[in-house]
Design a protein around this motif. Structure first.
Motif, short mmCIF file in Angstrom:
data_model
loop_
_atom_site.label_atom_id
_atom_site.label_comp_id
_atom_site.label_asym_id
_atom_site.label_seq_id
_atom_site.Cartn_x
_atom_site.Cartn_y
_atom_site.Cartn_z
N ARG A 103 0.84 -1.20 0.00
CA ARG A 103 0.00 0.00 0.00
C ARG A 103 0.87 1.24 0.00
O ARG A 103 2.10 1.17 0.12
N LEU A 104 0.18 2.38 -0.14
CA LEU A 104 0.89 3.65 -0.20
C LEU A 104 1.84 3.81 0.98
O LEU A 104 1.47 3.60 2.12
N ASN A 105 3.07 4.18 0.67
CA ASN A 105 4.07 4.50 1.70
C ASN A 105 4.50 5.94 1.46
O ASN A 105 5.25 6.23 0.52
N VAL A 106 3.97 6.84 2.29
CA VAL A 106 4.20 8.27 2.05
C VAL A 106 5.68 8.62 2.21
O VAL A 106 6.22 9.43 1.47
N ALA A 107 6.35 7.98 3.18
CA ALA A 107 7.77 8.29 3.38
C ALA A 107 8.58 7.94 2.13
O ALA A 107 9.40 8.75 1.66
N ASP A 108 8.36 6.76 1.58
CA ASP A 108 9.08 6.38 0.36
C ASP A 108 8.66 7.26 -0.81
O ASP A 108 9.48 7.58 -1.68
N THR A 109 7.39 7.65 -0.85
CA THR A 109 6.90 8.51 -1.93
C THR A 109 7.62 9.86 -1.94
O THR A 109 7.80 10.47 -2.99
N PRO A 165 5.76 9.73 -8.55
CA PRO A 165 5.28 8.37 -8.33
C PRO A 165 4.72 8.23 -6.91
O PRO A 165 5.31 8.73 -5.95
N LEU A 166 3.59 7.56 -6.79
CA LEU A 166 3.03 7.22 -5.48
C LEU A 166 3.45 5.78 -5.20
O LEU A 166 2.94 4.84 -5.81
N LEU A 167 4.43 5.64 -4.30
CA LEU A 167 5.13 4.37 -4.12
C LEU A 167 4.56 3.55 -2.98
O LEU A 167 4.08 4.09 -1.98
N SER A 168 4.65 2.25 -3.12
CA SER A 168 4.35 1.34 -2.03
C SER A 168 5.61 1.16 -1.18
O SER A 168 6.68 1.68 -1.52
N GLY A 169 5.49 0.41 -0.10
CA GLY A 169 6.66 0.11 0.72
C GLY A 169 7.46 -1.05 0.17
O GLY A 169 8.41 -1.51 0.81
#
Lengths: 287, 226
Positions: free
Chosen positions: A100-106, A120-124
């Motif tokens: 799921r969405l991982n805001v820190a990685d995003t 990019p909206l990245l997952s973990g």
């Protein structure tokens, strides 16, 4: 028959036949916030979209929420009709909701805290869930503050439960998640579109407002995707009154990102994120 | 390229002492690259010591009685209207309620926007040759599993002693730390909390000064004299 006609009563409903006629007589009512079915019949089809390609068309109340599972390559346009919407978004892989969405990685992977075209909206898990492929909201987005809470809205507006006119974004996200079989564990930090925040030199989070009426943002699903959207006031909104206008959603069959798109090769980190995503789907037989 | 995987002992190490007085109820050294977890009872204070200097301690916090209630970076930052954690910062759950409070801090600012490293994100950040480097997400999953937690329970975390500035154009990233041997941060539990720590194994950026070193965890009870 009773003489106690309720304020909303339009006809007699004492018998089943009457009640059925009354219920059916309500169906053709058109209001601002509602889904359009089939999607091709949306009265608001964007000018650049073939109506036949639409897979989802809806106007979400403010406050309100929606959720959908879409195919890889679906392009989702969100529109802030009045300038008062704020779309709080959480993404899950439809293949595995633990991804799921991982805001820190995003924010960290692209070395960029602010969302804009190509982000990019990245997952973990080192993959891209979706890409922001167009931003006609002037970058008025936020990945720092998340959603309002029940306790916070009770303190500030007098109420925050989902059924109230000042619903907290988290209450709405939890309901959207529940409809997808998800629970509080599955609602991580979110990103917010149409209301912006910037970080000052001393770390202060400064409100930058919205992109105005008609602002839009387009996301492309890079894998089969479940999107949860809460349309609710932003936590730093300085307005005294609760602010949440209608949010329009149109989604249509398009294409996932490819090396032909400028964001694919914008930075080496992003290229590897798309490569990881493509290989993951290739192995599963998803094109 | 020479990779230093860890330094377990060195003459510059400083194991310091608890930042808040009281009887010591727990004292543990987390070896470089390892995970650790513990329940801190309400009112007690966890002192984390950066033994070797500039060693990131990745940290997640859960309500010990209900693990669905966990640290929220966004509720924490929105409430304080600032992107950095400093002395007095209240670490909040998703509903905005306090889990722990920073009651002592010897670093200019602490990070909570940089997230945790993972094997998978290492491939994005440093190339696919780093896939088999150990990572904080591995430690979180292993330590979490001891408490029934899994990937759905991992959220954006705190990175004690890590430095992540945000520039005016939004550029952000991990740069050289502002900590040093023996520097400390102290956290008071506002209720019974489960604290999950990863002594960060990252060797591809400055978060550990390219040399993972130990962290010391000391829990004191200020209500009971030492």
């Amino acid at each position: 028959m009773t003489d106690d006609l309720g304020a909303g009563r339009r006809s007699d409903t004492a018998t089943l036949a009457q009640a059925r006629d009354d219920a059916r007589g309500r169906a053709d009512t058109a209001v601002e916030a509602m889904p359009y079915l089939p999607p091709a019949t949306s009265p608001h089809v964007p000018a650049d979209v073939d109506p036949a390609s639409l897979v989802w068309a809806e106007t979400v109340a403010g406050p309100g929420y929606t959720h959908m599972t879409v195919a890889r390559g679906t392009r989702i346009r969100l529109e802030d009709l009045t300038g008062d919407a704020c779309a709080h978004v959480v993404l899950h892989s439809a293949l595995n909701p633990a991804e799921r969405l991982n805001v820190a990685d995003t924010q960290k992977i692209p070395w960029q805290a602010y969302l804009g075209t190509g982000h990019p909206l990245l997952s973990g898990d080192g993959r891209v869930l979706a890409t922001v492929v167009a931003d006609a909201a002037g970058g008025h987005h936020d990945a720092f503050c998340g959603v309002t809470t029940l306790a916070g809205n009770v303190a500030r507006y007098g109420a925050g439960a989902a059924h109230t006119a000042t619903a907290a974004g988290r209450e709405l996200l939890l309901l959207a998640a529940a409809k997808q079989g998800l629970t509080a564990r599955d609602v991580p930090p979110s990103v917010s579109f149409f209301k912006g925040v910037r970080v000052a030199a001393d770390g202060a989070l400064d409100w930058t407002g919205g992109g105005g009426a008609g602002a839009t943002v387009d996301l492309v699903a890079e894998m089969p995707l479940t999107i949860l959207i809460a349309n609710a006031v932003h936590p730093l909104d300085p307005a005294e009154a609760y602010r949440a206008g209608p949010l329009r959603v149109h989604a249509w069959a398009a294409a996932a990102s490819s090396p032909a798109d400028p964001w694919w090769g914008a930075t080496p980190e992003r290229t590897r994120a798309y490569l990881n995503t493509d290989q993951y789907l290739l192995a599963r037989g998803i094109r | 390229m020479t990779v230093t995987w860890a330094t377990h002992e060195a003459d510059y190490f400083d194991r310091s002492e608890p930042l808040v007085a009281g009887v010591v109820v727990d004292d543990h050294e987390i070896a470089p690259r390892e995970g650790w977890s513990l329940v801190v009872r309400a009112g007690r204070v966890l002192t984390l010591v950066d033994v070797g200097g500039n060693q990131s301690g990745d940290c997640l916090i859960y309500d010990a009685a209900d693990r669905d209630v966990r640290y929220s970076v966004q509720a924490t930052l929105a409430a304080q209207r600032n992107a950095y954690l400093v002395d007095g910062a209240v670490l909040r759950d998703q509903e905005g309620h306090p889990l722990m409070t920073i009651v002592g801090n010897e670093v200019d600012r602490q990070d909570t926007i940089g997230g945790a490293c993972s094997k998978e994100s290492n491939t994005l950040r440093y190339g696919h040759h780093t896939l088999f480097h150990h990572a904080c997400r591995e430690n979180f999953l292993l330590e979490g599993a001891r408490h029934g937690l899994g990937p759905r329970d991992l959220v954006s975390n705190i990175n004690w002693f890590m430095n992540v500035p945000v520039e005016p154009d939004g550029t952000l990233g991990i740069v050289d730390g502002m900590s040093g041997p023996g520097r400390r941060v102290a956290l008071r539990a506002e209720r019974d909390v489960l604290v999950v720590l990863s002594n960060c194994p990252q060797v591809n950026n400055p978060c550990n000064d390219f040399n993972p070193t130990p962290l010391r965890v000391v829990v004191t009870d200020p209500a009971v004299a030492a």
